[in-house]
Design a protein around this motif. Structure first.
Motif, PDB file in Angstrom:
ATOM      1  N   GLN A 145       0.798  -1.228   0.000  1.00  0.00           N
ATOM      2  CA  GLN A 145       0.000   0.000   0.000  1.00  0.00           C
ATOM      3  C   GLN A 145       0.826   1.271   0.000  1.00  0.00           C
ATOM      4  OE1 GLN A 145      -3.567   0.116  -0.351  1.00  0.00           O
ATOM      5  NE2 GLN A 145      -2.803  -1.831  -1.105  1.00  0.00           N
TER       6      GLN A 145
ATOM      7  N   SER B 234      -6.745   2.921   3.925  1.00  0.00           N
ATOM      8  CA  SER B 234      -6.155   1.843   3.141  1.00  0.00           C
ATOM      9  C   SER B 234      -6.273   0.509   3.883  1.00  0.00           C
ATOM     10  CB  SER B 234      -4.734   2.193   2.721  1.00  0.00           C
ATOM     11  OG  SER B 234      -3.786   1.587   3.534  1.00  0.00           O
TER      12      SER B 234
ATOM     13  N   GLU C 172      -8.937  -1.409  -5.412  1.00  0.00           N
ATOM     14  CA  GLU C 172      -8.216  -0.518  -4.514  1.00  0.00           C
ATOM     15  C   GLU C 172      -9.052   0.679  -4.072  1.00  0.00           C
ATOM     16  OE1 GLU C 172      -5.745  -2.881  -3.804  1.00  0.00           O
ATOM     17  OE2 GLU C 172      -4.459  -1.118  -3.547  1.00  0.00           O
TER      18      GLU C 172
ATOM     19  N   ASP D 227       0.395   3.316  -2.759  1.00  0.00           N
ATOM     20  CA  ASP D 227      -0.204   2.425  -3.761  1.00  0.00           C
ATOM     21  C   ASP D 227       0.391   2.570  -5.166  1.00  0.00           C
ATOM     22  OD1 ASP D 227      -1.784   0.307  -4.453  1.00  0.00           O
ATOM     23  OD2 ASP D 227      -3.702   1.307  -4.144  1.00  0.00           O
TER      24      ASP D 227
END
Lengths: 482, 532
Positions: free
Chosen positions: A98, A162, B351, A106
């Motif tokens: 991440q 995240s 994501e 990311d």
């Protein structure tokens, strides 16, 4: 003539001499040839050293193509999880992608993609977590930048959003791999029989939904600080580099990291099963009955594990294995049958799985499996069977040397389990030294004991009663598009 | 012996018409030695809380790559045996291994409608044994030499082959020759394999992922199209031993291709085939002409999978042929849309939204065309939203040029990753056999590089508008209809993918009715699902 020529152009760092296989030019019946086989048959050149902070480095040079495989093993897996946090080691692995302080959030895959990186991923099992990529050799330093940044600075960008996202991603992974496929429940049932509450193997590496949901930022921080220290990691570089240059680059990116205590792992041995335990499952995705027997078995490479490897092949090899011959070819009761011995860090598992033809009698299938287990635990296998397994194993090692990344993982695995990346030599010596009496002894030791029996039967899904299952009706509001 | 070409396929940098390629710019690096930073002492471990990690300034900057390394040019040898078999050989001397794959241009595309599954079943039967060696004896003999002999059939290609360590090549080829000369083709083996395949079909119909894979071709291409056939228990029952004998008898060498790699030379291969395969003669099957797929009608096909925790979704449309002039921009377009972790679909569905473990989109090529398909396995309650996001991402490719970052990532990445396609002899051969399969020239990778070097965002956008239609997609959803139906209905009514409405299919892809569901009550949080 048994010694192959080395690459005419560039040295590949591989040595392959024929051992057992050389003696097998054309025998009508294979003979035991292990005794006079040369000591070495296949090996990978490597150099191992440690940085002052304890980070282990393994270098394997192969200049035949301009690529480097970068492969980091952290010596922590789901076997190190604590109660209430099943699945955490794997969730943590996701968080390592991440972002980190200097590379940004990311963008790990983006950067590797742009420089021509391939084989980019990470995996977690009970014993270790690994991260890897292959980069063009002129980008070795970029790869080291990425790996060092997450080893050192992953917590800097850690954030709630995240983590929440990856919790959802991992739960989707579980749905995709376990909850929404046939026979997915079977694997959890086996583990629940073999491992009592509190044992880290009980909920598999993927973990329980409720534990995945419960993970907090503090858990991520604490896990990182305990397990992801340089002294608990091994970095392997395999491929096209100058040794001195590689060492200097590793020193530059990892050398200044602090020396922190290597965490100790607690070996948790499962208690033996007192009696055979049986579970019958209904599975709405399954259409064929499945019979699954599992025994506790030795840890990976522990005494007895090689013998059980042989037993699993003799029973389950596709085509010639005893169970395959009887269940698939002979009585045509099974759609498929296989057997495998899976050694892990703390202990192992010996599996037999048969999936039945529609209409086949499960009792008959179980009777045949039980007969073959009784037979292999009371009578020696044949020399021909043993030799078949030996040459298959040895040949498998040779094929496994082809890809750079599998060589890197091979060095890592032996280093992790034995402390010697070059254990392949010893491994093959142990294979060659096996005899039929040892296989009998260990089969009796392990397979005559109580076992887990999990029977999966197809279930006609029941109609819903008034409310949807498997999902809330309204989707959560989108968090805003990119 | 026929002509022997030994050619070095010039495909990277050097010798390429002086093209200035991104990948070939030998970027000058400062070759100063890396900073040497004094290591911390190993014997004074500090407690985690007090630890300070060094934060040297150099970490803030992405390292400059070294000069682009010289890449060995792959060497491919081509020759034709006396029986007409065309051989492609990539020699390597690093490992004592050999693989041989003989490919024929026939497969399920040649199956008659009422005998779908014929090619696969009959060609599997071939490697079940020989006249003198039954199934178990044949397998045992292979295992005794650690060799693997196989036969299988795909959509447009069928293969027989062997992998062996070099020292076992001779017995391996003896067994392969015996299989071709006197195949077993026993009725009992056919029955066993037929029952196996029927049980496979039965099980596939229980699994959402398998159902999607099984049915997608039929809704994109049509059930009667050679790429759209669905194998069922009924079509398997119709296949006879005589059919199989006929299918197998067509596997002849003249015009077929043999792909060889490993520690073996052309001379060894010629010698072995002359001495062991002298009986093998005749012409290989020729591939047939394939009709184009019709454009989709914007229909959402729904297969009900009760209790599914996820829906398997696909959004598909017919695409161009593999040898189309705009292949490179088309491929890069698809890569940005759905080709990797970094792609828009994955970054959005996974994501950003957390709907899925991953999402992808790509063209699947056949000899006679292709189809694009974007898809994912999404949390059941996210089925409708995920489809809408995919629609948005497709529209985004058409409506605006890709970003400079995306262009750079995919274009340079593709150029720089090229050596990976040639990193082992087997991969090298795979890269070339792929070209041969689509009838492309063996120096195609040189063209590929020059086209990549010229590629810009406008060409990518043009590929999107040319190949991703504004409307008229084929959508397939395998999931719990009771949960997802209302969302799908709204998407159909709004014509998000076109005006074809919803059609409910069974697990064989046959039209069926939506099951009756009990009346719905208040929404409640459900176990295993987020309470968001």
């Amino acid at each position: 003539m048994c010694v192959p020529k080395r690459s005419s152009r560039r040295w590949s760092g591989l040595v392959v001499l024929f051992g057992v296989l050389c003696g097998l030019a054309s025998p009508a019946v294979p003979q035991a040839v292990a005794a006079d086989a040369p000591a070495q048959s296949a090996s990978i050149d490597f150099e191992r050293y440690k940085l002052d902070n304890g980070l282990e480095v393994i270098l394997h040079q192969d200049r035949s193509t301009p690529q480097v495989a970068i492969n980091v093993w952290y010596h922590v897996g789901s076997g190190d999880e604590v109660v209430g946090r099943s699945g955490f080691a794997h969730l943590f692995e996701h968080m390592m992608f991440q972002g980190a302080k200097h590379i940004g959030e990311d963008v790990h895959f983006d950067i590797l993609k742009e420089i021509g990186g391939t084989s980019i991923n990470g995996t977690t099992n009970t014993d270790r977590t690994n991260y890897f990529e292959i980069v063009p050799s002129n980008h070795l330093e970029t790869g080291l930048w990425l790996e060092s940044d997450r080893m050192g600075y992953m917590l800097d960008l850690l954030n709630e959003k995240s983590l929440a996202n990856q919790q959802e991603v991992v739960r989707n992974e579980r749905r995709q791999r376990y909850d929404n496929v046939p026979y997915g429940k079977d694997r959890f049932a086996v583990a629940e029989i073999l491992y009592p509450e509190g044992h880290p193997y009980r909920y598999l590496t993927i973990g329980r939904h409720e534990d995945l949901e419960a993970a907090k930022l503090e858990d991520v921080r604490a896990f990182f600080q305990k397990w992801y220290v340089p002294s608990n990691a091994t970095l392997t570089l395999a491929g096209d580099f100058e040794i001195d240059q590689a060492k200097a680059l590793v020193q530059k990116w990892f050398g200044s990291f602090p020396a922190l205590q290597k965490p100790t792992r607690t070996k948790v041995e499962p208690p033996p099963l007192q009696k055979t335990e049986r579970r019958e499952l209904k599975d709405s995705f399954a259409r064929l009955v499945q019979v699954h027997y599992v025994w506790h078995a030795p840890a990976y490479l522990a005494d007895g594990s090689f013998e059980l490897d042989v037993a699993s092949e003799v029973l389950g090899a596709q085509g010639w294995g005893r169970l395959y011959q009887r269940l698939v070819v002979g009585e045509k009761l099974a759609q498929l049958v296989y057997s495998y011995n899976h050694g892990k860090q703390f202990s192992g598992e010996f599996h037999i799985v048969a999936r039945l033809k529609p209409g086949a009698d499960p009792a008959r299938v179980e009777a045949i499996i039980q007969e073959e287990i009784a037979k292999i635990s009371t009578q020696p296998i044949t020399e021909a069977e043993l030799n078949r397994v030996k040459i298959g194993t040895e040949s498998g090692f040779v094929w496994g040397l082809e890809e750079l990344m599998s060589r890197a993982n091979r060095l890592q695995s032996f280093n992790h389990f034995t402390g010697d990346p070059g254990y392949m030599k010893t491994y093959l010596q142990r294979v060659r030294a096996l005899d039929v009496n040892a296989v009998l002894r260990e089969s009796k030791n392990w397979l005559a004991k109580p076992r887990a029996e999990v029977i999966t039967r197809p279930e006609k899904p029941t109609p819903h009663k008034g409310r949807p299952r498997g999902g809330t009706r309204k989707a959560p509001a989108a968090k805003g598009g990119k | 012996m026929a002509i022997l070409h030994v050619r070095t396929i010039s495909w990277l940098c050097a010798g390429l018409l002086g093209l200035s390629l991104v990948a070939c710019d030998s970027k000058k690096t400062d070759t100063q030695p890396p900073d040497m930073v004094g290591p911390a002492k190993a014997d004074d471990p500090a407690p985690p809380a007090a630890v300070t990690w060094p934060d040297e300034p150099f970490r803030a900057t992405r390292p400059t790559p070294g000069p682009v390394p010289e890449t060995p040019q792959p060497k491919l040898e081509q020759f034709t045996l006396d029986n007409g078999l065309e051989v492609y050989l990539v020699h390597q001397d690093i490992l004592p291994t050999v693989t041989i794959n003989i490919a024929f241009e026939t497969g399920s595309a040649n199956d008659p409608g009422n005998k779908q599954g014929r090619s696969s079943l009959c060609i599997d039967l071939l490697s079940e044994g020989t006249k003198n060696l039954d199934k178990v004896a044949f397998e045992t003999k292979q295992a005794d030499h650690a060799v693997n002999i196989y036969s299988f059939s795909g959509t447009e290609s069928s293969s027989i082959g062997v992998s062996a360590l070099k020292a076992q090549l001779d017995p391996a080829l003896d067994l392969l020759a015996e299989m071709l000369r006197e195949p077993g083709l026993r009725a009992e083996d056919l029955d066993r394999l037929r029952e196996r395949n029927k049980a496979t079909v039965l099980q596939q119909k229980g699994s959402p992922g398998s159902i999607a894979r099984r049915v997608l071709g039929s809704v994109v291409w049509g059930k009667k199209h050679p790429y759209g056939g669905v194998t069922t228990e009924k079509t398997l029952s119709a296949i006879t031993l005589a059919d199989c004998k006929k299918v197998v008898s067509k596997l002849r060498p003249r015009g077929a291709r043999m792909f060889v790699t490993g520690q073996v030379t052309a001379a060894e291969i010629k010698q072995a085939f002359t001495s062991k395969f002298g009986f093998w003669k005749g012409a290989a099957p020729k591939s047939k002409k394939i009709a184009k797929a019709k454009p989709g009608a914007g229909t959402i096909y729904l297969v009900h999978s009760p209790g599914a925790a996820q829906s398997v979704i696909s959004v598909a449309t017919p695409g161009p042929k593999r040898d189309a002039a705009d292949y490179v921009p088309t491929e890069m377009m698809a890569k940005i849309l759905g080709g990797s972790f970094s792609s828009r679909i994955n970054m959005n569905l996974r994501e950003d939204k957390g709907y899925a473990y991953g999402g992808r989109g790509s063209f699947r090529y056949y000899r006679g065309g292709s189809h694009f398909s974007a898809g994912s396995s999404v949390r059941t309650d996210a089925t409708g939203p995920a489809l809408r996001e995919i629609a948005k991402e497709i529209a985004g490719m058409r409506d605006a040029p890709v970003t400079p970052e995306e262009l750079k990532r995919e274009r340079e990445g593709a150029l720089l990753a090229l050596p990976a396609r040639f990193s082992t002899a087997r991969r090298t051969l795979g890269s070339f056999s792929n070209l041969v399969f689509y009838g492309l020239p063996l120096d195609w990778y040189a063209t590929y590089q020059s086209q990549l070097a010229k590629l810009d965002a406008a060409a990518i956008q043009k590929a999107a508008t040319d190949h991703l239609p504004q409307t008229g997609y084929v959508v397939l959803v395998v999931g719990d209809a009771e949960v997802v139906y209302d969302d799908l209905k709204a998407i159909a009514d709004e014509k998000v993918f076109g005006g074809g409405g919803i059609k409910v299919l069974d697990a064989d892809g046959q039209p069926t009715k939506l099951p009756e569901f009990a009346p719905k009550t208040e929404d409640q949080p459900v176990k295993g699902q987020p309470a968001k």
